[in-house]
Design a protein around this motif. Structure first.
Motif, PDB file in Angstrom:
ATOM      1  N   GLU A  29     -90.937 114.643  75.636  1.00 28.47           N
ATOM      2  CA  GLU A  29     -90.915 115.297  76.935  1.00 28.47           C
ATOM      3  C   GLU A  29     -89.650 114.951  77.693  1.00 28.47           C
ATOM      4  N   ILE A  30     -89.245 115.917  78.474  1.00 31.45           N
ATOM      5  CA  ILE A  30     -88.210 115.716  79.473  1.00 31.45           C
ATOM      6  C   ILE A  30     -88.974 115.600  80.784  1.00 31.45           C
ATOM      7  N   GLU A  31     -88.923 114.445  81.395  1.00 29.68           N
ATOM      8  CA  GLU A  31     -89.614 114.237  82.669  1.00 29.68           C
ATOM      9  C   GLU A  31     -88.574 114.213  83.784  1.00 29.68           C
ATOM     10  N   ILE A  32     -88.625 115.211  84.640  1.00 28.14           N
ATOM     11  CA  ILE A  32     -87.674 115.326  85.741  1.00 28.14           C
ATOM     12  C   ILE A  32     -88.246 114.597  86.956  1.00 28.14           C
ATOM     13  N   ASN A  33     -87.412 113.783  87.588  1.00 30.73           N
ATOM     14  CA  ASN A  33     -87.843 113.054  88.779  1.00 30.73           C
ATOM     15  C   ASN A  33     -88.234 114.035  89.883  1.00 30.73           C
ATOM     16  N   PRO A  34     -89.268 113.697  90.658  1.00 32.64           N
ATOM     17  CA  PRO A  34     -89.780 114.629  91.682  1.00 32.64           C
ATOM     18  C   PRO A  34     -88.715 115.179  92.632  1.00 32.64           C
ATOM     19  N   GLN A  35     -87.746 114.369  93.031  1.00 33.30           N
ATOM     20  CA  GLN A  35     -86.732 114.853  93.975  1.00 33.30           C
ATOM     21  C   GLN A  35     -85.808 115.905  93.370  1.00 33.30           C
ATOM     22  N   PHE A  50     -80.248 122.680  76.592  1.00 34.72           N
ATOM     23  CA  PHE A  50     -79.327 121.588  76.308  1.00 34.72           C
ATOM     24  C   PHE A  50     -79.746 120.419  77.184  1.00 34.72           C
ATOM     25  N   VAL A  51     -79.771 119.227  76.610  1.00 32.25           N
ATOM     26  CA  VAL A  51     -80.118 118.025  77.363  1.00 32.25           C
ATOM     27  C   VAL A  51     -78.938 117.063  77.259  1.00 32.25           C
ATOM     28  N   LEU A  52     -78.415 116.651  78.408  1.00 33.38           N
ATOM     29  CA  LEU A  52     -77.327 115.672  78.463  1.00 33.38           C
ATOM     30  C   LEU A  52     -77.891 114.361  78.970  1.00 33.38           C
ATOM     31  N   VAL A  53     -77.567 113.265  78.270  1.00 30.74           N
ATOM     32  CA  VAL A  53     -78.125 111.970  78.623  1.00 30.74           C
ATOM     33  C   VAL A  53     -77.026 110.918  78.704  1.00 30.74           C
ATOM     34  N   TYR A  54     -77.409 109.793  79.287  1.00 27.35           N
ATOM     35  CA  TYR A  54     -76.564 108.601  79.312  1.00 27.35           C
ATOM     36  C   TYR A  54     -77.113 107.634  78.271  1.00 27.35           C
ATOM     37  N   PHE A  55     -76.280 107.236  77.307  1.00 22.18           N
ATOM     38  CA  PHE A  55     -76.693 106.286  76.276  1.00 22.18           C
ATOM     39  C   PHE A  55     -76.752 104.887  76.885  1.00 22.18           C
ATOM     40  N   LEU A 102     -75.622 114.667  73.940  1.00 18.91           N
ATOM     41  CA  LEU A 102     -75.993 116.071  74.093  1.00 18.91           C
ATOM     42  C   LEU A 102     -76.871 116.464  72.922  1.00 18.91           C
ATOM     43  N   THR A 103     -77.942 117.194  73.204  1.00 17.85           N
ATOM     44  CA  THR A 103     -78.758 117.760  72.136  1.00 17.85           C
ATOM     45  C   THR A 103     -79.314 119.100  72.589  1.00 17.85           C
ATOM     46  N   LEU A 104     -79.688 119.921  71.639  1.00 14.39           N
ATOM     47  CA  LEU A 104     -80.314 121.209  71.912  1.00 14.39           C
ATOM     48  C   LEU A 104     -81.763 121.093  71.474  1.00 14.39           C
ATOM     49  N   VAL A 105     -82.697 121.360  72.378  1.00 16.18           N
ATOM     50  CA  VAL A 105     -84.126 121.235  72.083  1.00 16.18           C
ATOM     51  C   VAL A 105     -84.819 122.581  72.247  1.00 16.18           C
ATOM     52  N   ILE A 131     -79.784 119.165  82.474  1.00 18.49           N
ATOM     53  CA  ILE A 131     -80.309 120.101  81.480  1.00 18.49           C
ATOM     54  C   ILE A 131     -79.742 121.477  81.807  1.00 18.49           C
ATOM     55  N   LYS A 132     -79.546 122.271  80.785  1.00 14.93           N
ATOM     56  CA  LYS A 132     -79.011 123.623  80.963  1.00 14.93           C
ATOM     57  C   LYS A 132     -79.723 124.550  79.990  1.00 14.93           C
ATOM     58  N   GLY A 133     -80.066 125.721  80.450  1.00 14.63           N
ATOM     59  CA  GLY A 133     -80.697 126.719  79.595  1.00 14.63           C
ATOM     60  C   GLY A 133     -79.723 127.278  78.578  1.00 14.63           C
ATOM     61  N   TYR A 134     -80.219 127.502  77.359  1.00 18.68           N
ATOM     62  CA  TYR A 134     -79.406 128.099  76.304  1.00 18.68           C
ATOM     63  C   TYR A 134     -79.331 129.607  76.536  1.00 18.68           C
TER      64      TYR A 134
END
Length: 159
Positions: A29-35, A50-55, A102-105, A131-134
């Motif tokens: 799951e991608i859990e987006i913070n409420p704010q 597309f999901v961009l993360v900090y390692f 970066l990954t595409l889910v 996150i960005k829509g494909y």
């Protein structure tokens, strides 16, 4: 110059670290913070994101090197000494000057600020930067690959 980011959410997965490092399509799951939940308006209907993360779990020596061996191929039977040393910008290695992933889910479903996805290859708790829509304009039908890539690719064309 200093650049600061605030995570918009976090990766949630039951996969172990070994499973995440392995192959296959992991669900999570991608859990987006409420704010930041209002930023999800209009996202329903996308099949992929597309999901961009900090390692956040890299060791200090993994941040900064510009050349590495594609060590993930050792799991496929390659010996480390057989692998070429390549620039990190040519690889999906988490070792990079800026530890951004970066990954595409594939989207399975959305429930409020939680999006169930398939293809997630990040650890539980990994901070999500964006996150960005494909969209169709991202598709490339004609492309080339370096010779080293073609030599190391598996039957599906993955390195």
């Amino acid at each position: 110059m200093k650049i600061l980011f605030t995570p918009i959410g976090f990766v949630r997965t039951k996969a172990s670290e070994a499973e995440v490092k392995g192959t296959g399509s992991r669900e999570g799951e991608i859990e987006i913070n409420p704010q930041f939940a209002d930023g999800l308006e209009g996202i329903d209907g996308y099949s992929h994101l597309f999901v961009l993360v900090y390692f956040d779990r890299l060791r200090p020596e993994q941040i900064g090197p510009l050349k590495v061996k594609p060590r993930g191929l050792v799991r496929r039977g390659f010996k480390l000494e057989e692998l070429p040393e390549l620039g990190v910008f040519a690889l999906d290695s988490p070792t990079r000057p800026n530890p951004i992933g970066l990954t595409l889910v594939r989207v399975i479903r959305r429930d409020g600020n939680r999006i169930s996805v398939q293809g997630l290859d990040f650890f539980d708790g990994t901070p999500i930067l964006d996150i960005k829509g494909y969209r169709p304009q991202y598709r490339v039908d004609h492309y080339t690959l370096p010779e080293w890539f073609r030599k190391l690719a598996d039957e599906q064309g993955h390195v």
